[in-house]
Write a protein that holds these residues in place. Sequence first.
Motif, short mmCIF file in Angstrom:
data_model
loop_
_atom_site.label_atom_id
_atom_site.label_comp_id
_atom_site.label_asym_id
_atom_site.label_seq_id
_atom_site.Cartn_x
_atom_site.Cartn_y
_atom_site.Cartn_z
N ASP A 1 0.74 -1.09 -0.03
CA ASP A 1 0.08 0.24 -0.05
C ASP A 1 0.92 1.22 0.20
OD1 ASP A 1 -2.40 -1.53 -0.01
OD2 ASP A 1 -2.75 -1.24 2.15
N GLU A 2 1.91 1.24 0.51
CA GLU A 2 2.84 2.41 0.85
C GLU A 2 3.66 2.61 -0.55
OE1 GLU A 2 4.14 2.34 5.59
OE2 GLU A 2 5.21 0.82 4.21
N ASN B 1 2.47 1.65 -3.57
CA ASN B 1 1.26 2.19 -4.36
C ASN B 1 1.02 3.48 -4.22
OD1 ASN B 1 0.92 -0.24 -5.78
ND2 ASN B 1 -0.63 -0.93 -4.24
N LEU B 2 1.03 4.08 -2.89
CA LEU B 2 0.94 5.84 -2.74
C LEU B 2 2.13 6.29 -3.07
CD1 LEU B 2 -0.76 5.51 1.10
CD2 LEU B 2 -1.84 6.03 -1.13
N ARG C 1 4.09 5.21 -5.66
CA ARG C 1 3.73 5.48 -7.24
C ARG C 1 2.78 6.30 -7.66
NH1 ARG C 1 3.92 -0.46 -6.61
NH2 ARG C 1 6.04 -1.11 -7.13
N GLN C 2 1.69 6.68 -7.02
CA GLN C 2 0.43 7.42 -7.48
C GLN C 2 1.17 8.77 -7.20
OE1 GLN C 2 -2.73 6.58 -5.12
NE2 GLN C 2 -3.42 4.44 -6.01
N ASP C 3 1.77 9.16 -6.05
CA ASP C 3 2.36 10.44 -5.99
C ASP C 3 3.50 10.77 -6.93
OD1 ASP C 3 2.70 12.86 -4.33
OD2 ASP C 3 4.67 12.20 -3.83
N ASP D 1 3.45 9.68 -10.02
CA ASP D 1 2.68 9.72 -11.41
C ASP D 1 2.12 10.97 -11.30
OD1 ASP D 1 3.38 7.14 -12.10
OD2 ASP D 1 1.46 6.20 -11.58
N LYS D 2 1.35 11.58 -10.25
CA LYS D 2 0.94 12.88 -10.12
C LYS D 2 1.93 13.88 -10.42
CE LYS D 2 -2.85 11.96 -6.90
NZ LYS D 2 -3.35 12.12 -5.72
N LYS D 3 2.90 13.84 -9.90
CA LYS D 3 3.95 14.63 -10.00
C LYS D 3 4.61 14.77 -11.44
CE LYS D 3 5.46 14.89 -5.43
NZ LYS D 3 6.70 14.60 -4.39
N ASP E 1 2.81 13.81 -14.03
CA ASP E 1 1.85 14.51 -14.80
C ASP E 1 1.84 15.93 -14.75
OD1 ASP E 1 0.63 11.95 -15.65
OD2 ASP E 1 -0.84 11.92 -14.19
#
Length: 66
Positions: A10-11, A13-14, A16-18, A20-22, A24
């Motif tokens: 979970d950490e 994945n968080l 990776r999501q962070d 990815d947002k950066k 983007d």
Amino acid sequence: KKLENMATKDELNLLRQDMDKKFDKVNNSIEKISIKMDNLADVVYTDHRPRIISLENRTQKLEASR
């Protein structure tokens, strides 16, 4: 692998999501800059088009007179 041993899925994945947002945001900024540069090039060309045409015509006349 050491990171995976210390962090939960979970950490990760968080994270990776962070990231990815950066990325983007960076990609969007690059796209906006590219559009601005294209617009500036169009403005510069439009502003100088009469001078460019005049120079081309004078060059053709000089070449024809040789």
